[in-house]
Design a protein around this motif. Sequence first.
Motif, short mmCIF file in Angstrom:
data_model
loop_
_atom_site.label_atom_id
_atom_site.label_comp_id
_atom_site.label_asym_id
_atom_site.label_seq_id
_atom_site.Cartn_x
_atom_site.Cartn_y
_atom_site.Cartn_z
N LEU C 47 -46.15 15.15 27.09
CA LEU C 47 -46.27 16.38 25.99
C LEU C 47 -46.32 17.59 26.85
CD1 LEU C 47 -48.73 15.44 22.83
CD2 LEU C 47 -46.25 15.97 23.06
N GLY C 48 -47.05 17.78 27.80
CA GLY C 48 -47.32 19.00 28.50
C GLY C 48 -45.83 19.34 29.20
N MET C 49 -45.27 18.32 29.62
CA MET C 49 -43.68 18.59 29.86
C MET C 49 -42.81 19.17 29.16
SD MET C 49 -42.56 15.41 32.58
CE MET C 49 -41.46 16.60 33.85
N TYR C 50 -42.85 18.70 27.89
CA TYR C 50 -41.85 18.97 26.79
C TYR C 50 -42.13 20.46 26.34
CZ TYR C 50 -39.00 14.97 26.38
OH TYR C 50 -38.08 13.81 26.67
N LEU C 111 -39.41 12.35 20.42
CA LEU C 111 -37.83 12.07 20.32
C LEU C 111 -37.48 12.81 19.12
CD1 LEU C 111 -35.35 10.06 20.73
CD2 LEU C 111 -36.49 8.69 19.21
N TRP C 112 -38.35 12.87 17.91
CA TRP C 112 -37.90 13.61 16.73
C TRP C 112 -37.86 15.00 16.93
CZ3 TRP C 112 -41.63 16.63 14.02
CH2 TRP C 112 -40.89 17.13 12.72
N GLN C 113 -38.74 15.49 17.80
CA GLN C 113 -38.85 17.18 17.97
C GLN C 113 -37.85 17.43 18.97
OE1 GLN C 113 -40.95 19.22 16.45
NE2 GLN C 113 -40.08 20.81 18.02
N TRP C 114 -37.82 16.72 20.01
CA TRP C 114 -36.96 17.43 21.31
C TRP C 114 -35.56 16.47 21.57
CZ3 TRP C 114 -42.41 17.86 22.03
CH2 TRP C 114 -42.86 19.01 21.99
N GLY C 115 -35.40 15.49 20.70
CA GLY C 115 -34.16 14.55 21.03
C GLY C 115 -34.26 13.77 22.40
N PRO C 116 -33.14 12.71 22.38
CA PRO C 116 -33.41 11.72 23.27
C PRO C 116 -32.82 12.29 24.71
CG PRO C 116 -31.15 11.49 21.88
CD PRO C 116 -32.04 12.53 21.54
N PRO C 213 -36.77 16.56 35.36
CA PRO C 213 -36.51 16.83 33.89
C PRO C 213 -37.73 16.04 33.25
CG PRO C 213 -34.92 15.38 34.94
CD PRO C 213 -35.81 15.84 36.04
N ALA C 214 -37.78 16.62 31.77
CA ALA C 214 -38.78 15.83 31.03
C ALA C 214 -37.86 14.79 30.26
CB ALA C 214 -39.28 16.81 29.90
N THR C 215 -38.54 13.60 30.47
CA THR C 215 -37.72 12.38 30.04
C THR C 215 -38.57 11.47 29.06
OG1 THR C 215 -38.02 10.47 31.33
CG2 THR C 215 -36.45 12.12 32.06
N LEU C 216 -38.22 10.71 28.24
CA LEU C 216 -38.80 10.12 27.23
C LEU C 216 -39.57 8.81 27.98
CD1 LEU C 216 -36.92 10.12 23.99
CD2 LEU C 216 -39.08 11.01 24.29
N LEU C 217 -39.05 8.51 29.15
CA LEU C 217 -39.56 7.07 30.01
C LEU C 217 -40.73 7.59 30.75
CD1 LEU C 217 -36.36 5.43 31.18
CD2 LEU C 217 -37.76 4.75 29.41
#
Lengths: 247, 233, 607
Positions: C47-50, C111-116, C213-217
């Motif tokens: 979250l901090g990253m995004y 995912l919802w806020q910033w996309g995949p 980069p900020a990633t979901l993983l």
Amino acid sequence: MTVLAVRALSKAFGGVQAVRQVSFTIAAGELLALIGPNGAGKTTCFNLVNGQLPPDAGEVEFLGESLLGLAPRKIWRRGVGRTFQITATFASMTVRENVQMALLSHHRRLASVFSLARRQHVDEADALLARVHMRDQADRPCAVLAYGDLKRVELAVALAHQPRLLLMDEPTAGMAPAERSDLMQLAADLARGSGIAVLFTEHDMDVVFRHADRIAVLSGGELIANGSPQEVRADAAVREVYLGSYA
Amino acid sequence: MLELRALSAGYGRAQILFELSLEAKPGEVVVLLGRNGAGKSTTLKTVMGLLRTRAGEVRFDGQRIDRLPPYRIARLGLGYVPEDRRIFTDLSVMENLEVGRQEPRAGAPHWTPERLFALFPNLGRMPERLGGRMSGGEQQMLTIARTLMGNPRAVLLDEPSEGLAPVIVDQMAQTILALKKEGLCVLLCEQNLRFAHLVGDRAYVVEKGHVRYAGTMAELEKNDAVREQYLSV
Amino acid sequence: MTYSSVLIQFLNGLAGASTLFLVAAGLSLIFGVTRIINFAHGSLYMLGMYVAVWAAEPLGFWWSVPIAALAVAVFGAGVEIALLRRIYGAPELLQLLATFALVLIVKDFTLWQWGPEDMLGPRAPGFSGAVEIAGRPFPEYELFLIGFGPLVLGALWLLLTRTRWGTLVRAATQDREMAGALGVNQKWLFTGVFALGALLAGLGGALQIPREPATLLIDLSVVSDAFVVVVVGGLGSIGGAFVAALLIAEIKAFCIGLGFSQLTLVVEFIVMAVVLVLRPWGLLGRVPAPARGAGGAEPPLEAPSPAAIGALLALCGALALVPALSAGYTLVLLTDVLVFALFAVSLHFIMGPAGLHSFGHAAYFGLGAYGAGLLLVRGGLPMELSLLLGPLAGGLGAVLFGWFCVRLSGVYLAMLTLAFAQIAWSVVFQWDAFTGGSNGLIGIWPAPWLSSKTAYYYVTLALSAGGVALLWRALYSPFGYALRAGRDSPLRADAIGIDVRGLQWAAFSLAGLFAGVAGALYAFSKGSISPESLSVPRSVDGLVMVLLGGIQTLTGPLWGAALFTWLQDAVARGIDYWRAVIGGVVLLLVLAFPQGLTGFLRRRSAA
């Protein structure tokens, strides 16, 4: 016959000498109480004998063989039983199953995956429970027992492999005065009857002076007295550091 | 000062206290006597809010405290010294005292580390010693000193003599009498009858969560029947 | 390797250590006071990253960092107040599960806020250039990070030792009930500590955006790195977290610098192994004090009544009749249910009776699946043999990892099992040439005579029912009793000659073997396998099944597996953000039924 011989045992923690050059022996059928003020080294001394702590120097000999370097469970296999200050039993099991566990371990049956544990050594377990007057509660779960009864279960468990030495850490802690004497009397009778040597630590001086054959007094990590109850009670040094107005 | 009315409490499904009532006044040492498991410690824990009150009420200085969390009770000026000491072993003596510190309270003696060190000279010699490096007797002194730092008007002491060498027990008795002299209300539980006689003004004998006897310490001394039946002496 | 490249790699390691330290320190602090291992700590970092990348666009990097850190702190405080406060008294496992549910929810929110897509952050103005060190260019920003870590360490140390708040935190770390009885308001202390821990995680994430980069993983990989750091450094020790972060980051930097980035995991594993053998509680950690006022005794294991055995046999009979009544999708779903029932029972075997709370049981499921698949695809073995031998991979994996795991207990064990599972996942994920990497393996089909859904269903039924029966039978044997003895009282068990660790190791390996069987069955039922089969979420699926059914009952895992598999199937097909839904369901279950469903029903019927 000497069962346990402790010679010049020493242990320091971070520069503090907790136990210094402590020596004593216990004969078969003899009850030795280890007493002293808090911080005198009783617990350390006790844990050096039972293998929970390694000593810096000295020797612990059981039936002529050294116990040093052995894990607690290996010491148990040599024939040393023990009870804990705060009872340690298997709370999810019944009284009988607790004793059966000790018997299964003694008979080296723990790796068995297909036999039914409940059916093993039932008679032997019940005989042990009868000795501590717990036969009638054999099917009760340990979790619901009264504290004094738990202590007796522990005693039965400790006797399961016919030990030659019994180590009891504060056996009467947390019990009412009347129960204390009963429990200690039971332990003493069993030990004397089977020629088991007993080493115990104890805070209750009534229990100590009533049941011990000999008393060893520790102070500041050193053994300052070791003798019969009468001798220890009369000892001026012991009075000063420990017994105070009791004697 | 402290009043328990028909208090019931317990652990899980087990009920330990059954409508237990008692009271204690300022400047008075009240002793709860009874066998192990009689409900003495449970009583103190329930008063302190560490255990939920199931029924009945606890009043401190007239105010109901039986629904308050422990920290609110402590801030009203009720101190608690647990049986097993519960020293913060990683903290120094001074830090242990700091945890217990509260603002000065009207109508209660005001304690500072200096005053406490006068009462417990041993502690004064080792202000930076870690709690875990102290002997049992020193820890017992520290746990009382720590509670006094909250400037309590009443203290609950759970078996202060348990596990102490006889000579330290004598000291402990002196300490409790000193607190009484300061006007504190002291409620303590004991199994050690000898110790209870040294410090107590009045006694309640508890068995199976019920009060079986209430009276002055002197009366209890003469009442062999009660002593035999409930205290097994 | 020249002197200058060694130096550069060393500096790279120092820079990496700083962010790692921030995350691990927060994790350690939160655990110290609340006794909760925050599985969502990596999610806070993410979250901090995004937030930082998002805020840097209009405001610039240097504003985005504190904003992201504060936003995450506020979020953390909200989570503590709304969720954690309600579960401080709940069993440890459920607390872990609740924080894992947060992982799922935060992931889907992101995912919802910033996309995949991965989001690239800006460079740090003022530190965007490079300086020359030993004749090589070295980014200024890395130097900034190298200085920042020790600065935070110093600030934390001052905060904890020189302020009243810090003293209270340390007191509550040891005995929060006693601190409360002395007048310390724990509620706000806990909220404060959680917010501080979240702040550190958010700060760590925000500071990382110029580097990657900020990633979901990133959430699970960061949290498992943090677990490794905390296990190596010692839980609750901020200094230990710093030393361990340095150690781990240096190892990573040197492995990458030498061009063996795949080796990183292996070396990390070896370091962790060595530390755990020499110092089981970490470099600067201490033996944890036994939990104060630990919950009641475990329930007794009652012998099954003839009626219960009859009911279970009848259930097997009914299951055997299903193909006659229905085919198609029902059979596929039931096959899944049977596979996961065996998986859940094997997990329950070590969690319940042995008391080993594994958060990485999918590792053995996945190893079994890959074992079978690789034997078939790469080894050219017949399918039948692959199905029988594949599970050995799960068993052997459990033998290897289990040896370390049984040295720990409680949350330490949970963290270590999760870290091992993440390592196994990474190896499979990265080893393209052998395991097929992220694509996995395809073409893992049953032999022709088993290829019909009905035939494969019967194979699954036979192996799963057989496995469950064997595991249950073992619980009533001296071996199973000795496991419970070791759980009930390790002290007493040791004092009557029981080798608790050895038995636990055997149980862990056995459970791994049967998880492997489930995995191998799964692989052939799907025709393909992907790294997802040994991912951490799969491990948590297993936990949810066990806890849903109630850990205190023997048959609970069966019902839990059935319900969860059905639920996941129904939800995943219909809803985009199914992870968040599952997370939400888990949270509700934890809040509503802390004893699991079976326990709840049983209590209802007893009342």
